[in-house]
Write a protein that holds these residues in place. Structure first.
Motif, PDB file in Angstrom:
ATOM      1  N   VAL A 190       0.875  -1.593  -0.031  1.00  0.00           N
ATOM      2  CA  VAL A 190      -0.019   0.368  -0.066  1.00  0.00           C
ATOM      3  C   VAL A 190       1.004   1.307  -0.375  1.00  0.00           C
ATOM      4  O   VAL A 190       1.867   1.480   0.871  1.00  0.00           O
ATOM      5  CB  VAL A 190      -0.897   0.189   1.065  1.00  0.00           C
ATOM      6  CG1 VAL A 190      -2.162   1.204   1.162  1.00  0.00           C
ATOM      7  CG2 VAL A 190      -1.745  -1.580   1.584  1.00  0.00           C
ATOM      8  N   THR A 191       0.523   1.812  -0.945  1.00  0.00           N
ATOM      9  CA  THR A 191       1.308   3.727  -1.088  1.00  0.00           C
ATOM     10  C   THR A 191       0.299   4.507  -0.347  1.00  0.00           C
ATOM     11  O   THR A 191      -0.861   4.685  -0.549  1.00  0.00           O
ATOM     12  CB  THR A 191       1.670   3.840  -2.302  1.00  0.00           C
ATOM     13  OG1 THR A 191       2.337   2.661  -3.368  1.00  0.00           O
ATOM     14  CG2 THR A 191       2.101   4.983  -2.733  1.00  0.00           C
ATOM     15  N   VAL A 192       0.940   4.854   0.853  1.00  0.00           N
ATOM     16  CA  VAL A 192       0.037   5.920   1.801  1.00  0.00           C
ATOM     17  C   VAL A 192       1.285   6.916   1.696  1.00  0.00           C
ATOM     18  O   VAL A 192       1.825   7.259   1.886  1.00  0.00           O
ATOM     19  CB  VAL A 192       0.592   5.890   2.491  1.00  0.00           C
ATOM     20  CG1 VAL A 192      -0.794   6.643   3.673  1.00  0.00           C
ATOM     21  CG2 VAL A 192       0.051   4.259   2.508  1.00  0.00           C
ATOM     22  N   GLN A 193       0.163   8.972   0.407  1.00  0.00           N
ATOM     23  CA  GLN A 193       0.594   9.618   1.095  1.00  0.00           C
ATOM     24  C   GLN A 193       0.459  10.340   2.259  1.00  0.00           C
ATOM     25  O   GLN A 193      -0.271  11.642   2.523  1.00  0.00           O
ATOM     26  CB  GLN A 193      -0.539  10.395   0.045  1.00  0.00           C
ATOM     27  CG  GLN A 193      -0.342  10.029  -1.749  1.00  0.00           C
ATOM     28  CD  GLN A 193       1.095   9.948  -2.379  1.00  0.00           C
ATOM     29  OE1 GLN A 193       1.942  10.416  -1.803  1.00  0.00           O
ATOM     30  NE2 GLN A 193       1.556   8.825  -2.649  1.00  0.00           N
ATOM     31  N   ALA A 194       1.614  10.087   3.357  1.00  0.00           N
ATOM     32  CA  ALA A 194       1.888  10.096   4.287  1.00  0.00           C
ATOM     33  C   ALA A 194       2.994   9.910   5.240  1.00  0.00           C
ATOM     34  O   ALA A 194       3.769   8.415   4.118  1.00  0.00           O
ATOM     35  CB  ALA A 194       0.954   9.740   5.515  1.00  0.00           C
ATOM     36  N   PRO A 195       3.338  11.260   5.777  1.00  0.00           N
ATOM     37  CA  PRO A 195       5.427  10.575   6.198  1.00  0.00           C
ATOM     38  C   PRO A 195       4.999   9.172   6.632  1.00  0.00           C
ATOM     39  O   PRO A 195       3.784   8.631   7.569  1.00  0.00           O
ATOM     40  CB  PRO A 195       5.053  11.207   7.061  1.00  0.00           C
ATOM     41  CG  PRO A 195       4.437  13.334   6.925  1.00  0.00           C
ATOM     42  CD  PRO A 195       3.214  11.660   6.018  1.00  0.00           C
ATOM     43  N   GLY A 212      10.335   9.665  -0.614  1.00  0.00           N
ATOM     44  CA  GLY A 212      10.185  11.405  -1.365  1.00  0.00           C
ATOM     45  C   GLY A 212       9.980  11.451  -0.212  1.00  0.00           C
ATOM     46  O   GLY A 212       9.668  11.235   1.166  1.00  0.00           O
ATOM     47  N   ASP A 213       9.766  13.129   0.525  1.00  0.00           N
ATOM     48  CA  ASP A 213       9.484  13.558   0.888  1.00  0.00           C
ATOM     49  C   ASP A 213       8.088  13.645   2.395  1.00  0.00           C
ATOM     50  O   ASP A 213       8.200  13.975   3.392  1.00  0.00           O
ATOM     51  CB  ASP A 213       9.125  15.557   0.976  1.00  0.00           C
ATOM     52  CG  ASP A 213      10.580  15.769   0.493  1.00  0.00           C
ATOM     53  OD1 ASP A 213      11.495  15.106   0.931  1.00  0.00           O
ATOM     54  OD2 ASP A 213      10.705  16.532  -0.464  1.00  0.00           O
ATOM     55  N   ARG A 214       7.061  13.156   1.747  1.00  0.00           N
ATOM     56  CA  ARG A 214       5.694  13.010   1.882  1.00  0.00           C
ATOM     57  C   ARG A 214       5.040  11.697   2.375  1.00  0.00           C
ATOM     58  O   ARG A 214       4.221  11.498   2.520  1.00  0.00           O
ATOM     59  CB  ARG A 214       4.855  14.056   1.278  1.00  0.00           C
ATOM     60  CG  ARG A 214       5.403  15.225   1.722  1.00  0.00           C
ATOM     61  CD  ARG A 214       4.902  16.014   3.419  1.00  0.00           C
ATOM     62  NE  ARG A 214       3.413  15.650   3.493  1.00  0.00           N
ATOM     63  CZ  ARG A 214       2.973  16.055   4.848  1.00  0.00           C
ATOM     64  NH1 ARG A 214       4.651  16.156   5.843  1.00  0.00           N
ATOM     65  NH2 ARG A 214       1.862  15.791   4.853  1.00  0.00           N
ATOM     66  N   GLY A 215       5.862  10.860   1.048  1.00  0.00           N
ATOM     67  CA  GLY A 215       5.209   9.583   1.572  1.00  0.00           C
ATOM     68  C   GLY A 215       6.123   8.331   1.928  1.00  0.00           C
ATOM     69  O   GLY A 215       7.007   7.888   2.418  1.00  0.00           O
ATOM     70  N   CYS A 216       5.356   7.257   1.739  1.00  0.00           N
ATOM     71  CA  CYS A 216       5.499   5.921   1.759  1.00  0.00           C
ATOM     72  C   CYS A 216       5.307   4.796   1.181  1.00  0.00           C
ATOM     73  O   CYS A 216       3.918   4.539   1.482  1.00  0.00           O
ATOM     74  CB  CYS A 216       5.844   5.550   3.723  1.00  0.00           C
ATOM     75  SG  CYS A 216       4.309   5.810   4.026  1.00  0.00           S
ATOM     76  N   ALA A 257      -6.453   3.205   5.899  1.00  0.00           N
ATOM     77  CA  ALA A 257      -7.414   4.000   5.111  1.00  0.00           C
ATOM     78  C   ALA A 257      -7.572   4.922   6.463  1.00  0.00           C
ATOM     79  O   ALA A 257      -8.384   6.366   6.184  1.00  0.00           O
ATOM     80  CB  ALA A 257      -8.933   3.457   4.574  1.00  0.00           C
ATOM     81  N   ASP A 258      -7.810   4.039   7.665  1.00  0.00           N
ATOM     82  CA  ASP A 258      -8.299   5.327   9.012  1.00  0.00           C
ATOM     83  C   ASP A 258      -7.278   7.130   8.343  1.00  0.00           C
ATOM     84  O   ASP A 258      -7.909   7.897   9.735  1.00  0.00           O
ATOM     85  CB  ASP A 258      -7.979   5.059   9.857  1.00  0.00           C
ATOM     86  CG  ASP A 258      -9.354   3.656  10.005  1.00  0.00           C
ATOM     87  OD1 ASP A 258     -10.601   4.287   9.244  1.00  0.00           O
ATOM     88  OD2 ASP A 258      -9.238   3.276  10.941  1.00  0.00           O
ATOM     89  N   LEU A 259      -6.384   6.928   8.031  1.00  0.00           N
ATOM     90  CA  LEU A 259      -5.873   7.561   7.687  1.00  0.00           C
ATOM     91  C   LEU A 259      -5.862   9.191   7.307  1.00  0.00           C
ATOM     92  O   LEU A 259      -5.132   9.848   7.475  1.00  0.00           O
ATOM     93  CB  LEU A 259      -4.178   7.081   7.653  1.00  0.00           C
ATOM     94  CG  LEU A 259      -2.964   7.063   8.608  1.00  0.00           C
ATOM     95  CD1 LEU A 259      -1.659   5.949   7.912  1.00  0.00           C
ATOM     96  CD2 LEU A 259      -2.889   7.487   9.554  1.00  0.00           C
ATOM     97  N   ASP A 260      -6.885   8.810   6.459  1.00  0.00           N
ATOM     98  CA  ASP A 260      -7.096  10.007   5.954  1.00  0.00           C
ATOM     99  C   ASP A 260      -6.787  10.790   5.330  1.00  0.00           C
ATOM    100  O   ASP A 260      -6.752  11.609   4.078  1.00  0.00           O
ATOM    101  CB  ASP A 260      -8.027  11.281   6.867  1.00  0.00           C
ATOM    102  CG  ASP A 260      -8.911  12.022   5.431  1.00  0.00           C
ATOM    103  OD1 ASP A 260      -9.044  11.477   4.957  1.00  0.00           O
ATOM    104  OD2 ASP A 260      -9.210  13.360   6.490  1.00  0.00           O
ATOM    105  N   ALA A 261      -5.919   9.731   3.915  1.00  0.00           N
ATOM    106  CA  ALA A 261      -4.590  10.125   3.272  1.00  0.00           C
ATOM    107  C   ALA A 261      -4.786   9.378   1.343  1.00  0.00           C
ATOM    108  O   ALA A 261      -5.275   8.001   1.632  1.00  0.00           O
ATOM    109  CB  ALA A 261      -3.090   9.221   3.634  1.00  0.00           C
ATOM    110  N   GLU A 262      -3.972   9.453   0.766  1.00  0.00           N
ATOM    111  CA  GLU A 262      -4.596   9.122  -0.577  1.00  0.00           C
ATOM    112  C   GLU A 262      -3.832   7.587  -0.313  1.00  0.00           C
ATOM    113  O   GLU A 262      -2.446   7.711  -0.094  1.00  0.00           O
ATOM    114  CB  GLU A 262      -4.232   9.916  -1.645  1.00  0.00           C
ATOM    115  CG  GLU A 262      -4.426   9.346  -3.110  1.00  0.00           C
ATOM    116  CD  GLU A 262      -4.039  10.075  -4.223  1.00  0.00           C
ATOM    117  OE1 GLU A 262      -3.691   9.647  -5.774  1.00  0.00           O
ATOM    118  OE2 GLU A 262      -3.835  11.840  -3.839  1.00  0.00           O
TER     119      GLU A 262
END
Length: 324
Positions: A244-249, A269-273, A293-298
């Motif tokens: 799962v690629t998450v747009q969150a640190p 990158g700087d903002r994803g993982c 999904a509960d992180l509210d991030a893409e």
């Protein structure tokens, strides 16, 4: 300055209870007396009914053996409060038949606690609300006790073990630590036959036996047993996996997830993982994805068709329920 005789006997008994075996020289040093005095005090404990065995060897030593009755346990203030807190939370259901025994033991402990400690234990009791977990794998209390004693005494441990596949094996290991995580108990041990460290689910262990053979403890290949367990869980082969690629640190994602669930987080990158997930059942890995999904991030999910189908069916059931 040495303690008075009754106090010294109590101190001697406390030392014998804290470790499996002591040499006469060690006891003499701790009690600040001569070896002759230690031998005399040991004889007095025996006369009072305490089963103290003498051990052979170059230095010689003593151990408190098991007897017909449980001798009084000597606990300091912090130990007494810790035991009471443990009994209060023992009704989690992860150890078979522990609830009733815990209540009886707690009642006995509170009866003899001094007033200064009864207030502390009462505060813990008032603030504690146990959540009873049912349906998960449980361990036998006697099995847990046998393994814990082998860890403490550094004795080789043999047992029968059921692998995740269900295959039965016989193991003989050097037990290091027990770790409780996510409602399960794990044994971290070195397996001489495999010449490597291993983790074992205690609910899959049967017929554990401390062999009586001692070993010199090895250095763990990690900072702690819990850290080694975390790595082992993350690296284990699982039936179902997903990325799962998450747009969150990465730090945010790590703080959100349980540290001992099977996962591996890598910054991108700087903002994803990316998060590597693994489980042996579809419902279990689905729960992990929903947690993200509960992180509210893409999110972007890379998974097998079978897992995608299971996720789709579960989400459709939720949406259908909302539309009713």
């Amino acid at each position: 300055m040495t303690a008075t005789l009754p106090a010294r006997l109590l101190q001697l008994l406390s030392l014998l209870q804290s470790r499996r075996e002591w040499s006469g020289a060690e006891l003499a040093d701790r009690l600040e007396v001569t070896g002759r005095t230690v031998r005399r005090d040991i004889d007095r404990l025996r006369a009072l009914g305490y089963p103290v065995d003498s051990t052979t060897g170059t230095a010689g030593g003593y151990r408190l053996a098991s007897g017909k009755n449980l001798p009084p346990l000597l606990l300091d203030d912090d130990e007494a409060v810790a035991v009471a807190a443990g009994l209060l939370t023992a009704a989690s259901g992860s150890v078979t038949g522990i609830e009733e025994s815990s209540i009886r033991a707690l009642a006995k402990l509170e009866q003899v606690l001094p007033a200064r400690l009864r207030a502390r234990v009462g505060a813990v009791s008032d603030a504690t609300v146990p959540v009873v977990v049912r349906g998960g794998p449980q361990v036998d209390a006697a099995t847990l006790a046998t393994i814990a004693a082998a860890c403490r005494d550094r004795e080789l441990l043999s047992f029968d073990y059921a692998k995740r596949s269900g295959a039965a094996t016989s193991r003989r290991v050097e037990p290091h630590n027990l770790v409780a995580a996510a409602g399960l108990w794990y044994l971290v041990a070195f397996d001489p036959e495999q010449d490597d460290w291993r983790t074992f689910r205690v609910d899959r262990v049967t017929r554990p036996l401390a062999t009586g053979r001692r070993f010199e403890p090895r250095a763990l290949p990690a900072e702690s047993a819990a850290e080694y367990l975390r790595r082992s869980i993350a690296d284990a082969p699982y039936r179902y996996t997903a990325q799962v690629t998450v747009q969150a640190p990465a730090e945010t994602v790590l703080d959100h997830l349980h540290p001992l669930l099977p996962q591996r987080v890598t910054p991108v990158g700087d903002r994803g993982c990316t998060v590597q997930l693994g489980e042996d059942t579809l419902p279990a890995i689905t729960r992990q994805i929903i947690e993200l999904a509960d992180l509210d991030a893409e999110l972007a999910i890379d998974a097998t068709a079978e897992l995608r189908g299971h996720l789709d069916a579960r989400l459709r059931r939720v949406l259908d329920a909302l539309s009713q």
